[in-house]
Design an enzyme around this catalytic site. Structure first.
Site, mmCIF file in Angstrom:
data_model
loop_
_atom_site.group_PDB
_atom_site.id
_atom_site.type_symbol
_atom_site.label_atom_id
_atom_site.label_comp_id
_atom_site.label_asym_id
_atom_site.label_seq_id
_atom_site.Cartn_x
_atom_site.Cartn_y
_atom_site.Cartn_z
ATOM 1 N N GLU A 1 0.822 -1.221 0.000
ATOM 2 C CA GLU A 1 0.000 0.000 0.000
ATOM 3 C C GLU A 1 0.852 1.266 0.000
ATOM 4 O O GLU A 1 0.573 2.217 -0.729
ATOM 5 C CB GLU A 1 -0.942 0.010 1.206
ATOM 6 C CG GLU A 1 -2.186 -0.846 1.042
ATOM 7 C CD GLU A 1 -1.923 -2.327 1.177
ATOM 8 O OE1 GLU A 1 -2.804 -3.128 0.821
ATOM 9 O OE2 GLU A 1 -0.817 -2.691 1.638
ATOM 10 N N HIS B 1 -9.879 -5.721 10.560
ATOM 11 C CA HIS B 1 -10.517 -5.410 9.276
ATOM 12 C C HIS B 1 -11.835 -4.672 9.459
ATOM 13 O O HIS B 1 -12.661 -4.647 8.555
ATOM 14 C CB HIS B 1 -10.790 -6.695 8.488
ATOM 15 C CG HIS B 1 -9.570 -7.450 8.125
ATOM 16 N ND1 HIS B 1 -8.856 -8.173 9.047
ATOM 17 C CD2 HIS B 1 -8.911 -7.586 6.944
ATOM 18 C CE1 HIS B 1 -7.813 -8.739 8.440
ATOM 19 N NE2 HIS B 1 -7.826 -8.398 7.169
#
Length: 328
Positions: free
Chosen positions: A58, A127
Site C-alpha cells: 500500500e 478489518h
C-alpha cells in the site's frame, strides 16, 4: 434497481472513458476484476495502462499514485480495505493532503483513495475500523461516505473530477444491495456535489443524522417509530469533510431533538463532531433535550457473530436512543 457495486463500476467506466488522465490501480483490480468486482470488465476494456494490478504494498502504490497526481494524471487508488490504508497513511496525509497548501496552491493533487470501510461480517478487529473520523480530521482532504447507489455513483464521479485528494469510504456490506436509481442518476453527467447532505425522510419530532450503512438502519428505525406516532427526520450526511452542518442545524431547529448514528467508535467520532458543532451554533438554543450519540462499541471488533452484532449499532439501539431523547 442498481446495486452499489454496479453503480461504482458505472462511475469508474464513465470517468475512464471521459478523461484519459484517469487510471485505476490497486491489488487485484485488473485481471481478477477487483476483490469485490467493482472494477469488473474495466481491464479488458481499457488495458494495462489504465487499470493496473499492484503488488501487496500500500505504501508503494499509494506513493506512485500521489506522484502521478502531482504530475497531472488523475489516479483512483483502491485499498482492498481501508484498514490497509494505515500502511499508506503517510502518503494519504503527508504527501497528498498537504501538498496543495504547502505549495501555495501551485501543485494540486487530484487523487481518489477508495475502498470498503468500517465493519464487514466476521472479519474481526483488524478489518473492521471506520476511518471517517480519522480522515475527516485532516485539513487538505475531502472525505465522502456514500449509502445508496445514487450516492455511490454521484460521489465517486464528483471525487474523480475534484482537484483535491478525496477519500471515498464505501461499505462492503452495501456492495450487493440494490437501490432505486433515477433516470437522471443513470446519465453520464450525473454527480452528487461534495459537501451537501441529503434529507432521506422528512419528520418533525427528532433529527437522525448518519452516514454509510447506518442510514438504512435509521430509516428502518424511523418506520418502526412512525407506527408509534414519532416522526423522525433522517439525514444522510454523504460527505464527512466538508460537513454540511447547515442542513443538520435547520433540521434541529425544526425538530428540537438530535440523535447521531455511526458505525465507528465513540471517542472523537463523527457524531461527537456534529454534537459539538450544534452546541457551538445557533441551533443549540432550539434543543429540548441533550443530543444523543449511537456508535459502535468502544472495543476492538470481536470475531464471534453474536458479539459483533452487539458492537455495531442496530435498529433497536436507534429506537432506544430516540425514545430516551424524547423521554417516552
Amino acid at each position: 434497481q442498481v446495486t452499489v457495486r454496479d453503480a461504482l463500476n458505472q462511475a469508474l467506466d464513465e470517468e475512464l472513458e471521459r478523461d484519459e488522465r484517469v487510471f485505476l490501480l490497486g491489488e487485484e483490480v485488473a485481471q481478477y476484476d477487483g476483490a469485490y468486482k467493482i472494477s469488473r470488465g474495466l481491464w479488458k476494456k481499457y488495458g494495462d495502462k489504465r487499470v493496473i494490478d499492484t503488488p501487496i504494498s500500500e505504501m508503494g502504490f499509494a506513493g506512485i499514485a500521489v506522484g502521478a497526481a502531482m504530475a497531472g494524471l488523475r489516479p483512483v487508488c483502491e485499498f482492498m480495505t481501508f484498514n490497509f490504508s494505515m500502511q499508506a497513511i503517510d502518503q494519504v496525509i503527508n504527501s497528498a493532503a498537504k501538498t496543495c497548501y504547502m505549495s501555495a496552491g501551485s501543485i494540486p493533487v487530484p487523487i481518489v483513495f477508495r475502498g470498503p470501510n468500517g465493519a464487514s461480517a466476521g472479519v474481526a478487529a483488524q478489518h473492521s475500523q471506520c476511518f471517517a473520523a480519522w480522515y475527516g480530521h485532516c485539513p487538505g482532504l475531502k472525505v465522502v461516505s456514500p449509502w445508496s447507489s445514487e450516492d455511490a455513483k454521484g460521489l465517486l464521479k464528483a471525487s474523480i473530477r475534484d482537484d483535491n485528494p478525496v477519500v471515498v469510504l464505501e461499505n462492503e456490506l452495501l456492495y450487493g444491495v440494490p437501490f432505486e436509481m433515477s433516470e437522471q442518476a443513470q446519465s453520464k453527467d450525473f454527480v452528487v456535489p461534495i459537501g451537501k447532505a441529503k434529507i432521506e425522510k422528512q419528520g418533525t419530532h427528532v433529527t437522525l443524522v448518519s452516514h454509510s450503512r447506518p442510514v438504512g438502519h435509521c430509516l428502518e428505525a424511523a418506520a418502526v417509530l412512525a407506527k408509534e406516532g414519532v416522526e423522525c427526520e433522517v439525514i444522510n450526511l454523504r460527505t464527512i469533510r466538508p460537513m454540511d452542518i447547515e442542513t443538520v442545524e435547520a433540521s434541529v431547529t425544526k425538530t428540537n431533538h438530535l440523535v447521531t448514528v455511526e458505525g465507528g467508535w465513540p471517542q472523537f467520532g463523527v457524531g461527537a463532531e456534529i454534537c459539538a458543532r450544534i452546541m457551538e451554533g445557533p441551533a443549540f438554543n432550539y434543543l429540548d433535550a441533550p443530543a444523543v450519540r449511537v456508535t459502535g462499541a468502544d472495543v476492538p471488533m470481536p470475531y464471534a457473530k453474536i458479539l459483533e452484532d452487539n458492537c455495531i449499532p442496530q435498529v433497536k439501539d436507534i429506537i432506544f436512543a430516540v425514545k430516551k431523547t424524547l423521554n417516552i
